[in-house]
Design a protein around this motif. Structure first.
Motif, PDB file in Angstrom:
ATOM      1  N   LYS A  58      43.165  28.799  77.727  1.00 34.96           N
ATOM      2  CA  LYS A  58      42.410  29.569  78.722  1.00 34.96           C
ATOM      3  C   LYS A  58      41.193  28.775  79.222  1.00 34.96           C
ATOM      4  O   LYS A  58      40.915  28.728  80.428  1.00 34.96           O
ATOM      5  CB  LYS A  58      41.971  30.895  78.123  1.00 34.96           C
ATOM      6  CG  LYS A  58      41.098  31.750  79.040  1.00 34.96           C
ATOM      7  CD  LYS A  58      41.836  32.165  80.312  1.00 34.96           C
ATOM      8  CE  LYS A  58      42.908  33.209  79.997  1.00 34.96           C
ATOM      9  NZ  LYS A  58      43.522  33.749  81.231  1.00 34.96           N
ATOM     10  N   GLU A  72      42.361  26.001  81.517  1.00 32.81           N
ATOM     11  CA  GLU A  72      42.719  26.521  82.845  1.00 32.81           C
ATOM     12  C   GLU A  72      41.483  26.742  83.704  1.00 32.81           C
ATOM     13  O   GLU A  72      41.522  26.584  84.928  1.00 32.81           O
ATOM     14  CB  GLU A  72      43.494  27.835  82.697  1.00 32.81           C
ATOM     15  CG  GLU A  72      44.894  27.667  82.133  1.00 32.81           C
ATOM     16  CD  GLU A  72      45.573  28.996  81.821  1.00 32.81           C
ATOM     17  OE1 GLU A  72      44.873  30.044  81.867  1.00 32.81           O
ATOM     18  OE2 GLU A  72      46.781  28.993  81.529  1.00 32.81           O
ATOM     19  N   ARG A  73      40.378  27.097  83.081  1.00 36.15           N
ATOM     20  CA  ARG A  73      39.121  27.319  83.811  1.00 36.15           C
ATOM     21  C   ARG A  73      38.372  26.017  84.093  1.00 36.15           C
ATOM     22  O   ARG A  73      37.328  26.035  84.749  1.00 36.15           O
ATOM     23  CB  ARG A  73      38.220  28.261  83.012  1.00 36.15           C
ATOM     24  CG  ARG A  73      38.778  29.671  82.883  1.00 36.15           C
ATOM     25  CD  ARG A  73      37.834  30.552  82.077  1.00 36.15           C
ATOM     26  NE  ARG A  73      38.354  31.909  81.952  1.00 36.15           N
ATOM     27  CZ  ARG A  73      37.733  32.892  81.307  1.00 36.15           C
ATOM     28  NH1 ARG A  73      36.552  32.651  80.730  1.00 36.15           N
ATOM     29  NH2 ARG A  73      38.258  34.090  81.245  1.00 36.15           N
ATOM     30  N   CYS A 100      36.860  24.202  81.840  1.00 37.97           N
ATOM     31  CA  CYS A 100      35.678  24.109  80.980  1.00 37.97           C
ATOM     32  C   CYS A 100      35.792  23.028  79.917  1.00 37.97           C
ATOM     33  O   CYS A 100      34.766  22.503  79.454  1.00 37.97           O
ATOM     34  CB  CYS A 100      35.431  25.445  80.278  1.00 37.97           C
ATOM     35  SG  CYS A 100      35.089  26.819  81.398  1.00 37.97           S
TER      36      CYS A 100
END
Length: 259
Positions: free
Chosen positions: A42, A45-46, A48
């Motif tokens: 996750k 995907e961002r 970060c």
């Protein structure tokens, strides 16, 4: 614990430690390996983190390019301290270059010397110093970058080549062991010309600029004479600056240390 809370905890760990392993996430958050992997995916995907074998690291390349107004709101107190200390290095009748950095802007605010000649690519700095009516201002010509309120381009570089300066005060988007970096490549060509035309190069950089790598390298540490910042640096940075012959000045309270 909800996923967003876990993601925030993982990012905080990365900010402090630069790296995290799946097993560390499991122990830190009391979750299964599958949950830890889903959290890493996750975050990837961002944009970060960067996933590695068995964990994750923070990206080493910073891609943010905030507007001039956004930059004005960041680290205001730190920038004021840096600007005040930088202004103390000025002498009457100095010939100066000051760039469009929001940190350098505070140098202009605290500037009290007389009969300076100031070359700048900053339309805000030119306006500020014109209001003080204590300096002769040379505003570089060329293209206006609206979002950053600065002049750049071939004409600005050509004009800069006609000047010789006592001191150049420049900011930076990022400072790494490789030197000064920026996300705006066109600006770097003007800065390099400035470095060639100044007897002394002084970089103003608050603590958030250190260990920050942007897309385009502007100059090496060896091209800098003085760095003014707002916090003491760690041993690794002190050693690198000493090896490059860079003097470090720390603002808060005017504490000074020669590297």
């Amino acid at each position: 614990m909800f996923q967003e809370e876990r993601l925030a905890a993982i990012m905080e760990h990365l900010r402090l430690n630069k790296r995290i392993e799946v097993e560390e996430i499991c122990d830190l958050l009391n979750v299964s390996r599958d949950t830890a992997r889903r959290d890493i995916i996750k975050l990837e995907e961002r944009g970060c983190i960067i996933r590695t074998r068995g964990g994750a690291i923070l990206p080493t390349l910073s891609k943010e390019m905030p507007t001039y107004e956004q930059r004005l709101q960041k680290e205001t107190a730190s920038k004021q301290g840096i600007g005040r200390l930088a202004a103390s290095l000025l002498r009457d009748e100095d010939y100066l270059y000051v760039d469009s950095s929001t940190t350098v802007r505070y140098l202009g605010e605290f500037m009290t010397t007389k009969r300076n000649v100031v070359v700048t690519n900053s339309i805000d700095m030119a306006g500020m110093l014109a209001a003080k009516d204590e300096a002769r201002i040379h505003l570089l010509g060329g293209l206006l970058y609206n979002g950053q309120r600065m002049i750049y381009g071939p004409r600005a570089i050509e004009m800069m080549g006609d000047y010789h300066l006592d001191k150049a005060f420049i900011g930076t988007c990022g400072l790494s062991p490789e030197g000064l970096t920026t996300d705006f490549e066109e600006e770097s060509y003007l800065i390099r010309q400035v470095l060639r035309r100044a007897d002394q190069v002084i970089v103003l950089a608050d603590h958030s600029k250190f260990d920050k790598q942007m897309f385009h390298r502007v100059a090496g540490l060896e091209d800098i004479d003085i760095i003014i910042t707002d916090r003491e640096l760690g041993e690794a940075w002190s050693r690198q600056l000493a090896e490059a012959g860079v003097e470090l000045l720390v603002a808060d309270g005017g504490v000074q240390r020669d590297s």
